[in-house]
Scaffold this motif. Structure first.
Motif, PDB file in Angstrom:
ATOM      1  N   LEU A  11      -7.049  -3.552  35.957  1.00  0.00           N
ATOM      2  CA  LEU A  11      -7.481  -4.354  34.814  1.00  0.00           C
ATOM      3  C   LEU A  11      -6.822  -5.726  34.780  1.00  0.00           C
ATOM      4  O   LEU A  11      -7.409  -6.675  34.281  1.00  0.00           O
ATOM      5  CB  LEU A  11      -7.193  -3.608  33.506  1.00  0.00           C
ATOM      6  N   GLN A  12      -5.611  -5.827  35.239  1.00  0.00           N
ATOM      7  CA  GLN A  12      -4.838  -7.060  35.355  1.00  0.00           C
ATOM      8  C   GLN A  12      -4.464  -7.708  34.027  1.00  0.00           C
ATOM      9  O   GLN A  12      -3.562  -8.510  33.983  1.00  0.00           O
ATOM     10  CB  GLN A  12      -5.559  -8.096  36.228  1.00  0.00           C
ATOM     11  N   ARG A  13      -5.149  -7.427  32.945  1.00  0.00           N
ATOM     12  CA  ARG A  13      -4.889  -8.117  31.675  1.00  0.00           C
ATOM     13  C   ARG A  13      -4.273  -7.214  30.622  1.00  0.00           C
ATOM     14  O   ARG A  13      -4.274  -7.543  29.449  1.00  0.00           O
ATOM     15  CB  ARG A  13      -6.189  -8.691  31.108  1.00  0.00           C
ATOM     16  N   VAL A  14      -3.730  -6.064  31.042  1.00  0.00           N
ATOM     17  CA  VAL A  14      -3.190  -5.129  30.061  1.00  0.00           C
ATOM     18  C   VAL A  14      -1.951  -4.449  30.649  1.00  0.00           C
ATOM     19  O   VAL A  14      -1.890  -4.176  31.838  1.00  0.00           O
ATOM     20  CB  VAL A  14      -4.261  -4.098  29.633  1.00  0.00           C
ATOM     21  N   SER A  15      -0.983  -4.204  29.784  1.00  0.00           N
ATOM     22  CA  SER A  15       0.243  -3.534  30.216  1.00  0.00           C
ATOM     23  C   SER A  15       0.140  -2.040  29.951  1.00  0.00           C
ATOM     24  O   SER A  15      -0.709  -1.583  29.172  1.00  0.00           O
ATOM     25  CB  SER A  15       1.436  -4.102  29.458  1.00  0.00           C
ATOM     26  N   ALA A  16       1.024  -1.300  30.562  1.00  0.00           N
ATOM     27  CA  ALA A  16       1.078   0.143  30.319  1.00  0.00           C
ATOM     28  C   ALA A  16       1.375   0.423  28.853  1.00  0.00           C
ATOM     29  O   ALA A  16       0.814   1.358  28.260  1.00  0.00           O
ATOM     30  CB  ALA A  16       2.121   0.788  31.226  1.00  0.00           C
ATOM     31  N   ALA A  17       2.241  -0.390  28.249  1.00  0.00           N
ATOM     32  CA  ALA A  17       2.570  -0.207  26.829  1.00  0.00           C
ATOM     33  C   ALA A  17       1.332  -0.399  25.949  1.00  0.00           C
ATOM     34  O   ALA A  17       1.112   0.353  24.992  1.00  0.00           O
ATOM     35  CB  ALA A  17       3.675  -1.176  26.419  1.00  0.00           C
ATOM     36  N   GLU A  18       0.514  -1.410  26.275  1.00  0.00           N
ATOM     37  CA  GLU A  18      -0.723  -1.622  25.508  1.00  0.00           C
ATOM     38  C   GLU A  18      -1.666  -0.434  25.670  1.00  0.00           C
ATOM     39  O   GLU A  18      -2.250   0.044  24.694  1.00  0.00           O
ATOM     40  CB  GLU A  18      -1.437  -2.888  25.972  1.00  0.00           C
ATOM     41  N   LEU A  19      -1.811   0.034  26.905  1.00  0.00           N
ATOM     42  CA  LEU A  19      -2.683   1.185  27.148  1.00  0.00           C
ATOM     43  C   LEU A  19      -2.193   2.408  26.378  1.00  0.00           C
ATOM     44  O   LEU A  19      -2.995   3.143  25.807  1.00  0.00           O
ATOM     45  CB  LEU A  19      -2.753   1.501  28.645  1.00  0.00           C
ATOM     46  N   GLU A  20      -0.892   2.611  26.355  1.00  0.00           N
ATOM     47  CA  GLU A  20      -0.358   3.743  25.605  1.00  0.00           C
ATOM     48  C   GLU A  20      -0.647   3.595  24.112  1.00  0.00           C
ATOM     49  O   GLU A  20      -0.934   4.582  23.426  1.00  0.00           O
ATOM     50  CB  GLU A  20       1.134   3.891  25.875  1.00  0.00           C
ATOM     51  N   GLY A  21      -0.616   2.372  23.619  1.00  0.00           N
ATOM     52  CA  GLY A  21      -0.991   2.139  22.225  1.00  0.00           C
ATOM     53  C   GLY A  21      -2.446   2.479  21.973  1.00  0.00           C
ATOM     54  O   GLY A  21      -2.795   3.060  20.942  1.00  0.00           O
ATOM     55  N   TRP A  22      -3.296   2.124  22.912  1.00  0.00           N
ATOM     56  CA  TRP A  22      -4.726   2.451  22.773  1.00  0.00           C
ATOM     57  C   TRP A  22      -4.938   3.958  22.798  1.00  0.00           C
ATOM     58  O   TRP A  22      -5.800   4.479  22.091  1.00  0.00           O
ATOM     59  CB  TRP A  22      -5.530   1.786  23.880  1.00  0.00           C
ATOM     60  N   ILE A  23      -4.138   4.646  23.616  1.00  0.00           N
ATOM     61  CA  ILE A  23      -4.235   6.102  23.683  1.00  0.00           C
ATOM     62  C   ILE A  23      -3.782   6.704  22.354  1.00  0.00           C
ATOM     63  O   ILE A  23      -4.432   7.614  21.823  1.00  0.00           O
ATOM     64  CB  ILE A  23      -3.403   6.650  24.864  1.00  0.00           C
ATOM     65  N   GLU A  24      -2.683   6.188  21.796  1.00  0.00           N
ATOM     66  CA  GLU A  24      -2.192   6.680  20.496  1.00  0.00           C
ATOM     67  C   GLU A  24      -3.231   6.484  19.397  1.00  0.00           C
ATOM     68  O   GLU A  24      -3.339   7.300  18.492  1.00  0.00           O
ATOM     69  CB  GLU A  24      -0.893   5.967  20.113  1.00  0.00           C
ATOM     70  N   ARG A  25      -3.995   5.401  19.494  1.00  0.00           N
ATOM     71  CA  ARG A  25      -5.033   5.125  18.489  1.00  0.00           C
ATOM     72  C   ARG A  25      -6.342   5.852  18.801  1.00  0.00           C
ATOM     73  O   ARG A  25      -7.315   5.716  18.074  1.00  0.00           O
ATOM     74  CB  ARG A  25      -5.293   3.622  18.425  1.00  0.00           C
ATOM     75  N   ALA A  26      -6.357   6.584  19.923  1.00  0.00           N
ATOM     76  CA  ALA A  26      -7.539   7.346  20.380  1.00  0.00           C
ATOM     77  C   ALA A  26      -8.692   6.436  20.769  1.00  0.00           C
ATOM     78  O   ALA A  26      -9.852   6.827  20.708  1.00  0.00           O
ATOM     79  CB  ALA A  26      -7.969   8.375  19.342  1.00  0.00           C
ATOM     80  N   GLU A  44     -11.599   3.861  32.372  1.00  0.00           N
ATOM     81  CA  GLU A  44     -11.450   2.489  32.866  1.00  0.00           C
ATOM     82  C   GLU A  44     -12.525   1.589  32.260  1.00  0.00           C
ATOM     83  O   GLU A  44     -12.245   0.471  31.825  1.00  0.00           O
ATOM     84  CB  GLU A  44     -11.526   2.454  34.390  1.00  0.00           C
ATOM     85  N   ALA A  45     -13.748   2.094  32.195  1.00  0.00           N
ATOM     86  CA  ALA A  45     -14.838   1.308  31.599  1.00  0.00           C
ATOM     87  C   ALA A  45     -14.553   1.034  30.126  1.00  0.00           C
ATOM     88  O   ALA A  45     -14.788  -0.079  29.632  1.00  0.00           O
ATOM     89  CB  ALA A  45     -16.159   2.052  31.765  1.00  0.00           C
ATOM     90  N   ARG A  46     -14.038   2.019  29.427  1.00  0.00           N
ATOM     91  CA  ARG A  46     -13.710   1.842  28.011  1.00  0.00           C
ATOM     92  C   ARG A  46     -12.602   0.801  27.846  1.00  0.00           C
ATOM     93  O   ARG A  46     -12.660  -0.044  26.953  1.00  0.00           O
ATOM     94  CB  ARG A  46     -13.282   3.179  27.421  1.00  0.00           C
ATOM     95  N   ALA A  47     -11.592   0.850  28.703  1.00  0.00           N
ATOM     96  CA  ALA A  47     -10.505  -0.131  28.651  1.00  0.00           C
ATOM     97  C   ALA A  47     -11.043  -1.536  28.917  1.00  0.00           C
ATOM     98  O   ALA A  47     -10.652  -2.498  28.255  1.00  0.00           O
ATOM     99  CB  ALA A  47      -9.412   0.230  29.641  1.00  0.00           C
ATOM    100  N   ARG A  48     -11.959  -1.662  29.872  1.00  0.00           N
ATOM    101  CA  ARG A  48     -12.571  -2.968  30.142  1.00  0.00           C
ATOM    102  C   ARG A  48     -13.351  -3.461  28.921  1.00  0.00           C
ATOM    103  O   ARG A  48     -13.326  -4.648  28.585  1.00  0.00           O
ATOM    104  CB  ARG A  48     -13.482  -2.896  31.363  1.00  0.00           C
ATOM    105  N   LEU A  49     -14.048  -2.557  28.268  1.00  0.00           N
ATOM    106  CA  LEU A  49     -14.775  -2.911  27.053  1.00  0.00           C
ATOM    107  C   LEU A  49     -13.815  -3.415  25.977  1.00  0.00           C
ATOM    108  O   LEU A  49     -14.072  -4.438  25.332  1.00  0.00           O
ATOM    109  CB  LEU A  49     -15.563  -1.704  26.531  1.00  0.00           C
ATOM    110  N   ILE A  50     -12.716  -2.721  25.784  1.00  0.00           N
ATOM    111  CA  ILE A  50     -11.730  -3.132  24.784  1.00  0.00           C
ATOM    112  C   ILE A  50     -11.200  -4.524  25.116  1.00  0.00           C
ATOM    113  O   ILE A  50     -11.082  -5.385  24.230  1.00  0.00           O
ATOM    114  CB  ILE A  50     -10.592  -2.099  24.681  1.00  0.00           C
ATOM    115  N   LEU A  51     -10.895  -4.751  26.378  1.00  0.00           N
ATOM    116  CA  LEU A  51     -10.410  -6.068  26.788  1.00  0.00           C
ATOM    117  C   LEU A  51     -11.456  -7.150  26.542  1.00  0.00           C
ATOM    118  O   LEU A  51     -11.129  -8.251  26.087  1.00  0.00           O
ATOM    119  CB  LEU A  51      -9.996  -6.056  28.260  1.00  0.00           C
ATOM    120  N   GLU A  52     -12.698  -6.844  26.852  1.00  0.00           N
ATOM    121  CA  GLU A  52     -13.773  -7.814  26.625  1.00  0.00           C
ATOM    122  C   GLU A  52     -13.922  -8.118  25.135  1.00  0.00           C
ATOM    123  O   GLU A  52     -14.045  -9.282  24.735  1.00  0.00           O
ATOM    124  CB  GLU A  52     -15.085  -7.298  27.195  1.00  0.00           C
ATOM    125  N   LEU A  53     -13.902  -7.075  24.334  1.00  0.00           N
ATOM    126  CA  LEU A  53     -14.010  -7.282  22.883  1.00  0.00           C
ATOM    127  C   LEU A  53     -12.843  -8.115  22.364  1.00  0.00           C
ATOM    128  O   LEU A  53     -13.023  -9.036  21.569  1.00  0.00           O
ATOM    129  CB  LEU A  53     -14.056  -5.935  22.160  1.00  0.00           C
TER     130      LEU A  53
END
Length: 109
Positions: A11-26, A44-53
């Motif tokens: 993804l290149q634009r997100v850290s592991a900490a950010e991803l873990e936050g997204w996981i905590e928020r479901a 991965e597609a969902r994470a890309r969508l979140i980044l795009e949004l």
């Protein structure tokens, strides 16, 4: 399946900490437990969508849950409509398909 580290690289634009936050928020639901998450292509597609949004469309963190929920509802409705279409096509010979087409055309008027 890929690890959180590999997902960050892709993804290149997100850290592991950010991803873990997204996981905590479901917002993303990988398999595994904290520290041992495994991501499917859909994650991965969902994470890309979140980044795009967030980055491209400038949707703020407070609005993201609402937008994601609405998108989930749209995707669920599309899945249901495909099932209805498949059921109609399976019974097209008994006139059901034509009756439903007429009802849908009347609804659009």
């Amino acid at each position: 399946m890929i690890t959180i580290e590999m997902l960050c690289v892709r993804l290149q634009r997100v850290s592991a900490a950010e991803l873990e936050g997204w996981i905590e928020r479901a917002w993303i639901r990988p398999e595994g437990a904290p520290g041992h998450y495994l991501f499917e292509p859909i994650d991965e597609a969902r994470a890309r969508l979140i980044l795009e949004l967030r980055d491209d469309l400038h949707i703020n963190e407070e609005a993201l849950p609402v937008v994601l929920s609405l998108l989930d509802q749209v995707y669920a409705a599309r899945r249901h409509m495909r099932r209805v279409r498949d059921a109609i096509e399976a019974h097209a010979d008994n006139g059901l398909a034509e009756q439903l087409r007429q009802l849908l055309q009347e609804e659009q008027r």
